[in-house]
Design a protein around this motif. Structure first.
Motif, PDB file in Angstrom:
ATOM      1  N   VAL A 127       0.840  -1.198   0.000  1.00 25.15           N
ATOM      2  CA  VAL A 127       0.000   0.000   0.000  1.00 25.15           C
ATOM      3  C   VAL A 127       0.877   1.251   0.000  1.00 25.15           C
ATOM      4  N   ALA A 128       1.983   1.230   0.754  1.00 29.13           N
ATOM      5  CA  ALA A 128       2.899   2.378   0.777  1.00 29.13           C
ATOM      6  C   ALA A 128       3.484   2.622  -0.612  1.00 29.13           C
ATOM      7  N   GLY A 129       3.827   1.542  -1.316  1.00 28.39           N
ATOM      8  CA  GLY A 129       4.322   1.703  -2.683  1.00 28.39           C
ATOM      9  C   GLY A 129       3.283   2.314  -3.599  1.00 28.39           C
ATOM     10  N   LEU A 130       2.028   1.914  -3.420  1.00 25.73           N
ATOM     11  CA  LEU A 130       0.953   2.520  -4.208  1.00 25.73           C
ATOM     12  C   LEU A 130       0.766   3.990  -3.850  1.00 25.73           C
ATOM     13  N   PHE A 131       0.961   4.349  -2.585  1.00 29.57           N
ATOM     14  CA  PHE A 131       0.895   5.748  -2.173  1.00 29.57           C
ATOM     15  C   PHE A 131       1.958   6.587  -2.888  1.00 29.57           C
ATOM     16  N   LEU A 132       3.118   5.997  -3.119  1.00 29.96           N
ATOM     17  CA  LEU A 132       4.190   6.731  -3.795  1.00 29.96           C
ATOM     18  C   LEU A 132       3.908   6.930  -5.275  1.00 29.96           C
ATOM     19  N   LEU A 133       2.950   6.200  -5.820  1.00 31.95           N
ATOM     20  CA  LEU A 133       2.613   6.311  -7.236  1.00 31.95           C
ATOM     21  C   LEU A 133       1.425   7.214  -7.518  1.00 31.95           C
ATOM     22  N   THR A 134       0.829   7.815  -6.492  1.00 31.65           N
ATOM     23  CA  THR A 134      -0.299   8.714  -6.722  1.00 31.65           C
ATOM     24  C   THR A 134       0.173   9.951  -7.481  1.00 31.65           C
ATOM     25  N   PRO A 135      -0.708  10.600  -8.227  1.00 30.63           N
ATOM     26  CA  PRO A 135      -0.303  11.794  -8.980  1.00 30.63           C
ATOM     27  C   PRO A 135       0.257  12.911  -8.079  1.00 30.63           C
ATOM     28  N   GLU A 136      -0.323  13.071  -6.901  1.00 31.93           N
ATOM     29  CA  GLU A 136       0.154  14.102  -5.978  1.00 31.93           C
ATOM     30  C   GLU A 136       1.577  13.798  -5.510  1.00 31.93           C
ATOM     31  N   SER A 137       1.845  12.540  -5.201  1.00 34.71           N
ATOM     32  CA  SER A 137       3.184  12.152  -4.770  1.00 34.71           C
ATOM     33  C   SER A 137       4.189  12.287  -5.906  1.00 34.71           C
ATOM     34  N   THR A 138       3.807  11.851  -7.091  1.00 34.34           N
ATOM     35  CA  THR A 138       4.702  11.942  -8.244  1.00 34.34           C
ATOM     36  C   THR A 138       5.051  13.391  -8.546  1.00 34.34           C
ATOM     37  N   ALA A 139       4.055  14.266  -8.484  1.00 29.98           N
ATOM     38  CA  ALA A 139       4.314  15.695  -8.729  1.00 29.98           C
ATOM     39  C   ALA A 139       5.255  16.263  -7.670  1.00 29.98           C
TER      40      ALA A 139
END
Length: 148
Positions: free
Chosen positions: A129-141
């Motif tokens: 789940v933490a890895g998926l959190f790092l892939l959100t658009p907000e995190s990527t930006a």
């Protein structure tokens, strides 16, 4: 011609308040996973007697390798907290590796009801789940804006 190289590294263990909540949650999960991994290594290895038997030398070698892995893991989490894009990519790669090896082990040998196996599955699910959190658009930006 003399070239001066200067590198400054700050030890950032947790992101500041202007970091997206998804990144902050992912870093917290990775630190919890790190602590659990550290505890399992220390608990499983113990304090070997320092004699010159081959078993003890092997245990010391394995402990040294695990120590190197732990230092690298902590460094990646600290750089992730600082917003380094390469650290995010390595964290995602390591998370994918752990998921793959765990699924292989799960299908190859089955799930036993030992406490450590259940705990490791919970931690791996949380790190997924933490890895998926790092892939959100907000995190990527956020990671792309922090690239220097």
């Amino acid at each position: 011609m003399e070239v001066l190289l200067r590198a400054e590294t700050k030890f950032i263990f947790f992101p500041d308040n202007n970091t997206p909540n998804f990144v902050r949650a992912a870093v917290a999960v990775y630190w919890i996973g790190f602590a659990a991994f550290f505890f399992r290594i220390v608990h499983g290895t113990g304090a070997p007697p320092f004699l010159t038997r081959p078993e003890v030398e092997g245990a010391i070698t394995v402990f040294g390798l695990f120590s190197a892995i732990l230092i690298f893991h902590a460094f990646v989490i600290m750089r992730l907290s600082a917003g380094k894009l390469w650290a995010r990519n390595i964290a995602l790669l390591l998370t994918a590796f752990v998921i793959t090896t765990t699924l292989y082990r799960l299908f190859a040998s089955g799930l036993s009801y030992e406490q450590s196996n259940v705990l490791s599955l919970i931690i791996i699910a949380a790190e997924t789940v933490a890895g998926l959190f790092l892939l959100t658009p907000e995190s990527t930006a956020w990671f792309k804006s922090r690239t220097n």
